[in-house]
Design an enzyme around this catalytic site. Structure first.
Site, PDB file in Angstrom:
ATOM      1  N   ASP A   1       0.833  -1.199   0.000  1.00 50.86           N
ATOM      2  CA  ASP A   1       0.000   0.000   0.000  1.00 50.86           C
ATOM      3  C   ASP A   1       0.866   1.246   0.000  1.00 50.86           C
ATOM      4  O   ASP A   1       1.480   1.588   1.003  1.00 50.86           O
ATOM      5  CB  ASP A   1      -0.895  -0.012   1.244  1.00 50.86           C
ATOM      6  CG  ASP A   1      -1.891   1.132   1.248  1.00 50.86           C
ATOM      7  OD1 ASP A   1      -2.029   1.805   0.213  1.00 50.86           O
ATOM      8  OD2 ASP A   1      -2.531   1.346   2.291  1.00 50.86           O
TER       9      ASP A   1
ATOM     10  N   ASP B   1      -1.822   6.516  -6.415  1.00 46.84           N
ATOM     11  CA  ASP B   1      -2.063   5.463  -5.432  1.00 46.84           C
ATOM     12  C   ASP B   1      -2.195   4.110  -6.113  1.00 46.84           C
ATOM     13  O   ASP B   1      -3.212   3.799  -6.728  1.00 46.84           O
ATOM     14  CB  ASP B   1      -3.339   5.766  -4.636  1.00 46.84           C
ATOM     15  CG  ASP B   1      -3.720   4.613  -3.719  1.00 46.84           C
ATOM     16  OD1 ASP B   1      -2.811   3.891  -3.276  1.00 46.84           O
ATOM     17  OD2 ASP B   1      -4.915   4.422  -3.457  1.00 46.84           O
TER      18      ASP B   1
END
Length: 500
Positions: free
Chosen positions: A104, A322
């Site tokens: 992440d 992201d």
């Protein structure tokens, strides 16, 4: 992580006191270095479900060196119908215990579930084994007390709170969708393989601070997409990249190349991928996430009438890269002109329709023949060119025609533009934290890449094919991948074209 793990944009991660359900002396975490990264797609689902997961995720978003690079093998697929996430294996503790943790770039902390974890899934729909860290079985495990200097520093930054009852450094990550985790900060050893030169791979290890979760709640308890934890790659001092680079074990730069077509896969390295086509744009300074200065959008070379101020970074506004978000999100004032321009540029043979509030198109020919290129233009003259496959999602068939929908979803004008996997796939991305910039270039991510091994870039090593799984339980996808990688390296060596 798609659907969870992106620590909140603008006041998103509520890090409060966590009542430890178990003693830190019995639960802990450790560290690994050459790691196989997979993307798994366990379930087919409606686009609305994917959008809901991404929305929940966004609500909680949160120099030279003397070491070597770390090479991660990537597996998985980018099937647009499926629910995907990227994960890698880490080995923690002595002797090492293995965990599958989600990668992440939108959060900072590495945490894994501990043996005393409450409400933790016992099985995963991803087809991976779930494990629980047992600190009592690790000879190198160390709990973190409230008096530890690291605990004191992160308490001051609101990243932890001292549990006065147990005198242990605790955390509580609470997410906008109601899910979250609580636990204790601990220290143990991470194991990894370091590429130190053009032909030397060393077995390495380093102590690292990470989270040992004693409780999960909300969607984190859902076994359909369960993993052993989250591996944060943000810029915070407690992220893995920050901890290793601060000790000059790895460079303060990491790169990925995610394959979007066919069987998927790709490359992830702690190091700088080198390619002459890479263009760079500066990071917006003093931001907790990877914010960029998006300046304009063009369709077929024509700039769209969009107020540049919509992309400015302030509060919850801005543009974020992201890799854990599945789709892409664009502020309303830019979304409407973009969709209008795409629709206006398509062939008359394509029929625009609306499906569940999304702009879609029915066609019987290939995308490239009827849809325009879209360019996202960033500060410094860096342009990111999107093919139709980079902004459209295949959503099935209607009346014998193929239906493709715009993969950019509309968010309020005061919201954040987020570029997820839909846009990032089939490109090299370099997160250069030394020079505070991000670079990219279109690339076939099934191929190997060259990675700098010196600060002067006068040496490089071929990466992406060097990682070797150490786990006997890696699974058939990893075994097949490594057989392929080994054969490819051997073939290139025999041809004399592998730059080593």
């Amino acid at each position: 992580m798609a659907g969870r793990g992106f620590l909140a944009m603008a006041a998103v991660v509520a890090l409060a006191a966590a009542a430890a359900a178990a003693s830190a002396s019995t639960d802990g975490v450790g560290f690994q270095r050459a790691l196989p990264l997979e993307r798994a797609f366990p379930v087919k689902e409606d686009l609305e479900v994917t959008k809901a997961r991404d929305r929940a995720r966004h609500a909680r978003m949160l120099q030279s060196f003397s070491g070597g690079i770390v090479d991660f093998a990537v597996g998985g697929t980018s099937d647009p119908y499926a629910v995907g996430l990227y994960y890698t294996k880490v080995r923690l503790g002595s002797p090492p215990q293995e965990f599958n943790v989600q990668i992440d770039t939108g959060s900072d902390i590495l945490w894994v579930t501990c043996s005393s974890c409450n409400d933790c899934p016992q099985n995963s729909g991803l087809g991976i084994p779930l494990n629980f860290f047992n600190g009592a079985s690790s000879s190198t495990f160390s709990p973190m007390s409230c008096s530890d200097s690291i605990c004191a520093s992160i308490v001051q930054s609101a990243s932890a709170e001292c549990d006065s009852g147990s005198n242990q450094c605790a955390y509580s990550f609470k997410y906008g969708d109601g899910s979250g985790t609580t636990g204790l900060y601990v220290s143990d050893v991470l194991y990894f393989d370091t590429v130190l030169g053009t032909s030397l791979i060393a077995n390495s290890s380093a102590p690292i601070v990470f989270g040992c979760s004693t409780s999960l709640f909300g969607d984190l308890t859902d076994s359909d997409r369960a993993v052993d934890g989250i591996f944060g790659f943000g810029q915070n001092s407690l992220s893995v990249i920050s901890q290793l680079s601060s000790r000059r074990i790895t460079p303060k730069v990491f790169s990925h190349c995610l394959k979007g077509e066919g069987s998927g896969g790709g490359i992830l390295v702690l190091g700088e991928i080198l390619d002459p086509r890479i263009v760079y744009t500066p990071l917006v300074p003093s931001q907790p996430h990877y914010n960029l200065h998006l300046q304009s959008i063009a369709v077929n070379g024509q700039l769209l009438p969009i107020d540049q101020g919509l992309f400015s970074t302030s509060g919850n506004r801005g543009t974020i890269i992201d890799s854990g978000t599945t789709l892409a999100y664009l502020v309303e004032g830019a979304y409407d002109p973009l969709v209008a321009a795409i629709t206006g540029a398509i062939s008359p043979s394509v029929r625009p329709i609306t499906s569940k509030g999304n702009q879609c198109y029915l066609l019987s020919t290939s995308l490239a023949e009827v849809f325009p290129e879209v360019a996202l233009n960033f500060a410094g003259g860096a342009s990111m060119v999107l093919r139709p496959i980079d902004y459209l999602v295949h959503m099935g068939f209607v009346d014998g025609a193929t239906m493709w929908c715009v993969g950019f979803l509309k968010v309020p004008n005061q919201g954040t533009t987020i570029l997820g996997d839909l846009v990032l796939k089939d490109k090299i991305f370099v997160y250069d934290l030394i020079h505070q910039r991000i670079g990219w270039a279109a690339y076939d991510c099934s191929l190997s890449v060259n990675v700098s091994i010196t600060s002067g870039k006068d040496e490089y090593v071929n990466a992406g094919q060097l990682s070797v799984s150490r786990s006997s339980s890696t699974g058939e996808i990893f075994r097949a991948m490594h057989r392929y990688y080994g054969a490819l390296v051997l073939r290139l060596l025999l041809l004399g074209i592998l730059c080593l």
